[in-house]
Structure formats: structure tokens, C-alpha cells
Design an enzyme around this catalytic site. Sequence first.
Site, PDB file in Angstrom:
ATOM      1  N   PRO A 234     -18.450  18.046  12.412  1.00 42.10           N
ATOM      2  CG  PRO A 234     -19.565  16.093  12.995  1.00 42.10           C
ATOM      3  CD  PRO A 234     -19.288  16.982  11.838  1.00 42.10           C
ATOM      4  CB  THR A 236     -14.539  22.074  12.222  1.00 46.68           C
ATOM      5  OG1 THR A 236     -15.831  22.330  12.773  1.00 46.68           O
ATOM      6  CG2 THR A 236     -14.686  21.139  11.033  1.00 46.68           C
ATOM      7  CE  LYS A 238     -19.718  22.513  15.502  1.00 44.35           C
ATOM      8  NZ  LYS A 238     -18.899  21.456  14.858  1.00 44.35           N
ATOM      9  CG  HIS A 455     -11.504  -4.795  -6.777  1.00 41.64           C
ATOM     10  ND1 HIS A 455     -12.810  -4.979  -7.149  1.00 41.64           N
ATOM     11  CD2 HIS A 455     -11.489  -3.626  -6.075  1.00 41.64           C
ATOM     12  CE1 HIS A 455     -13.551  -3.974  -6.707  1.00 41.64           C
ATOM     13  NE2 HIS A 455     -12.760  -3.144  -6.031  1.00 41.64           N
ATOM     14  CD  GLU A 456      -8.152  -2.529  -3.846  1.00 42.18           C
ATOM     15  OE1 GLU A 456      -7.997  -1.323  -4.130  1.00 42.18           O
ATOM     16  OE2 GLU A 456      -9.158  -2.962  -3.269  1.00 42.18           O
ATOM     17  CG  HIS A 459     -10.190   0.738  -7.661  1.00 43.02           C
ATOM     18  ND1 HIS A 459     -11.361   1.306  -8.083  1.00 43.02           N
ATOM     19  CD2 HIS A 459     -10.542  -0.238  -6.785  1.00 43.02           C
ATOM     20  CE1 HIS A 459     -12.387   0.714  -7.491  1.00 43.02           C
ATOM     21  NE2 HIS A 459     -11.904  -0.229  -6.694  1.00 43.02           N
ATOM     22  CG  ASP A 530     -15.347   0.037  -5.373  1.00 41.41           C
ATOM     23  OD1 ASP A 530     -14.858   0.805  -4.526  1.00 41.41           O
ATOM     24  OD2 ASP A 530     -14.742  -0.948  -5.834  1.00 41.41           O
TER      25      ASP A 530
END
Length: 642
Positions: A234, A236, A238, A455-456, A459, A530
Site C-alpha cells: 500500500p 507505493t 499504483k 533496556h534501551e 539495545h 521485542d
Amino acid sequence: MANENKPNPKKINLGPWLIPGAIISFFLIFSLLNGNANFEKPSEISSTKFNTFLENGQVDKVIVYNKTQAEVYLTAAALKDKAHEKVSKNMLDQPNKGPHYNLEIGNDELFQKRLETAVTEKKLRDFNFLPKSEWGEIIMTFLPIIVIVLIWIFIMRRMSGGAGGGGGQLFNIGKSKARLFDEKTDIKTTFKDVAGLEGAKEEIQEIVEFLKNPEKYTNLGGKIPKGALLVGPPGTGKTLLAKAVAGEAQVPFFSLSGSDFVEMFVGVGASRVRDLFKQAKEKSPAIIFIDEIDAVGRARGKNNMSGGNDERESTLNQLLTEMDGFGTNSNVIVLAATNRADVLDKALLRAGRFDRQIFVDLPDIRERAAIFEVHLAPLKKIEGLDTDFLAKQTPGFSGADIANVCNEAALIAARNNKTAVDKQDFLDAVDRIVGGLEKKNKIVTPEEKKAIAIHEAGHATVSWMLEHAAPLIKVTIVPRGQSLGAAWYLPEERLIVRPDQMLDEMCATMGGRAAEKVTFNRISTGALSDLEKVTKQARAMVTIYGLNDKIGNVTYYDSSGQGEYNFSKPYSEETAMVIDKEISKLIESQYERAIQILEENKDKLNLLADILIEKEVIFKDDLEFIFGKRPFDKNLQEETAL
């Protein structure tokens, strides 16, 4: 030509009930002017009563019509008498001006002598003999019927679309609901307005050439391609590409959605298909564009709950017949768009109908830069804005997403009272679209804030240490949307993905939960997204891509889409158990790997978390300050080579 499209300010917009209202008003005015304001016939009286009224001097005037009928008007004094109370007022409770009574006459000569005597004796003011026209009575008799018939005709024309209504009303329900764009006035879009999509434009160019110069192909015995199917995610472009085809070819363009064929009445869809192709053939050469064709083109027999005489299937059958049946339509090309090509009926995709499938994929970095150029044109932006930089910051964005980024950036700049849109506004717009709106007023306790920061930071640390993990852009612990924190990465645009790359990504994803385990020796519910992401990746490795040694080179992916209608799995219970074990083994191994990396860099993890708590947002430079240059950075490797 420009003046023809401007609306006429002097044009009067007639209301839907103006005509019936005018007819009813005419009926009322005619009745009032005709003196029949009470809408009732005067009371009939006998000759004896009339003689009594006449002798008592209660009659003011008598008018005799055709020597057979008399209308009697009473005096004002007589109307105050209780004997005449019923005729003193009309139905509107206003004084009745008459006539008050009707009288049938036997001998007109005797009646005339009686009236002359009454006038002589001053018991009657005046009388008159007149010939009465029958047209007034005829009109008054049939006018209500005429009014009702006219109103009924008017309502029926409105319902059938004859008085400005749409073509899909009650009596016009079988007509096509396609919107016609005229090539001379409506279609202004060309390939120049469609940025990117170079491959798709090159494929579809042949259709444009055929519509412009069909003899070039037919002289050699070639036939026009019946249809082209635009397939892609969706947003893009068309629909925009199909409209550009019509603009380039300068032919009539019929546009509608697949759901426009669907109706609650049996046979309506097939009727609309026939009417659509009839209109297109009359205006040939022409283009029919059906957006979201999967609404009617879904494979027959896949849905076990539908019967054989399903309305959608009959619509599809008619579409198949019109595209390539006995009655072949010349110079009518059907373009269709869908993002669910796997569920379409095979008969729709065979040669002779949709001859070619054109894949409209997500734009790459060069195409995104071109799309930015198009959408930045109407914006008031700072000079020297780097579109290549913006294209790098939006991997995986479709053309619609980029348009949304530009619009959101303009809104953010206006909200901050800026006179031009700058680079930071676009970065904020990307964050707003990807992560959601910042919620700075969300109440977060210091303990929760510390957990989110760890936590971040987990990552960020793990992704920094892994070769194939996506490079980090920034990390924030400001709540956005439904997330309490987020880390932004710039993934490499790969055409193929290898197992070690997928494993590194899974390990970086598990870095958040691993950091909680290393720091607090306990875990929380904050890793839900996650876990969902890493589980999908592991399941894809095992069941789809054949990247697991235990399962082997086997895939259970069904590209036809029929698997979702099957009640049984394509593998045995024993294989299902092996799949579950392998998925769990993949995830747990990367979790342990992330824990090991964080144990080795625990001090740096805590330092990064402290900086994150203090600043709330950290960038790539902060990680370089703590960890040093990333050894896998491509830019660093290029500098070393030089």
C-alpha cells in the site's frame, strides 16, 4: 479552455423540493383567488328555507349560474345569527365571504320574478344571472390528482438519477459506478508527476505507446494487451501510476474500486461490469482502472462458507467473460491494482486477460530522494535542504509515507512558529510517524525510568558490538505512542539476507531484556514488542526460508494463499514439535549471546544508561564517546583503506 472549467457564480441551485412546492403553492393561490378559501362546498338549502331567509332580509346577494343553480350570499347581520353559525366562518376560522349556500332552481322565470320583487321591497341588495364555465370545476377537481402525479414522477426521477442524482440509485442500480476522467480536461497527471517507479514506468510504457499508435503493432499482426496488474505494498503509487498512463495516452479513463461492484441485490455486480465495458467500448480507445480488485477477484472456491451461486463469483465470471470471451472488446485496456495478488483467481491472471504483472515495490534510496523532491516543491523550506539525507532517514517508507513526512514536517514547523521548514522538522516528523506522538506528561517513576533506560541502552550496546546489526541513529526514553522508549536504527537495504545477519538482528533485539537481566537480575513486561519481533524472525528462519539444519531445506510457505483456508497443517505433529524446539533454541541462544556481550561491557552499559536518564535522548556521537568508533562502520573502513 480555462474559463470553461470555472463555476458560474450566477447559476441558481434549485432545491430538490422546489418544483413540488411551486405546484402546491399554485394550487393554494388558485383556490384563494377562486374565492373558495374554505376548500368546502357551500351547504345545500331548500327553496322553502331560501324563501324564509329572503323574507327576513338575511340574503345580501344571489348569483344564478346557467339558470339552474344559485349561490346565496348572506348579510353581515345574518351571519351573526346562531342559525347560520356553521357557515359564518371557514375552515381557517376566518370570516366566510361566501357563497354561504347553494340552491337548486326549478323554474328560472318564477325565481327571477321573486328576486326582482325582493329587490323592490329592499329585502335583497342585488342578483345576477351568469353562464358558468365548467373549466374551473374541472381544474379544481383534477388539480390534486395532477399534483400527486407530478410529485411522484419527480421523486422517481430523483431516485433513478434523472434529476442530478447518482447512477447507482434504485432504478439505476445496475449501471456502472465508474468515474470518467475526460482526457481533454480532467487528466493532468503524467509520468513526470510520478517520481521513482522507473522500472514500473518502463514496463507500462508499451501500453501507452499502443494507445497512442495502435497501428504500429496491429500492422505486424500483434494484439493489444488486455490488461496489466499493478502489484505492490500500500502507498507505493499504483493508483497514481495508472492515472499517469491515462494522462500520457490522452484517452478516456474509467476509475472505480472493486467494492463498487459488490451490492446486496443479486446480479447487480455482473450488470455493472457489462455496463462498464459497454461505456468503455463506446469511448475506445479507453482505459478501465479497477482499484483493489481483490474485492471481486478473489479465487473462487477458496471460501468454504460461500455457496456456488455467490454474488461475488458471478461478478468475477462476468469480468472474465468481458476481458476475454466471445465478445472481445477492442482498444479497451484494463488496469488493476492490488496488494493481495496471492488471493486472486488463476483465471484472472492467465494469458489473454491480465497479460502482465507489474510489481510496484517500495522505493529505494534514489527513488525516495526523487519522491522527496516532488513533495518538497510546494513547501517553504530552508535553502540547501539535503534530500539525499532525508532519503537515508526513511528506509522502508512508501511514497504515501514520504508525502506524510513532508506534510507533518510543515505542521511541526508551523507549530513552532518557524518561517521555513528545516532539517530538524523532518527528523521530528519521521519520529512522529514511526514512534507516535511524544507523551512528555506521562507519569514515570524513577525506578521505571531507570529500567527503561537500561533496556534501551541494552539495545544500543548490543547493536553497536555486532557486525550485521543495523547502525544506531538515536535512543530515547521519552514515551511515544504505546512504547515507553525507543531506539532508532538505519537498516541496510539488502536484497538477500544471510543467517548470520538475521541472528545478529535477533541478538540486538533481545539486548533490552538481556540488559534488565544483567543489571537487575530480573526481567519485566517491557520486552513484549521485542519478543514478538524475534519470534516472527525465528519462525521465518525455520519454516519459511529453510535456514535451520534440523528441519532442512523445507519450506511451509504457501505463495498461493490457499493455506489459510486449510484446517490441517502441512506438517506432522512430530515436525511441529521439532519446529517449536528449534524456534525456542534460536531465540534462547541469541538471548544468552546478548547477556554475554553485556556482561563484558557492563560498565559502559551503566554509563550509557546514566547519560540517557540525564539527557533523555542520545545520538550516535554519545555511543562513540563511550565505546569508541564502531569497528564495523563502513565509512570508517573506507577511511582506513584510503
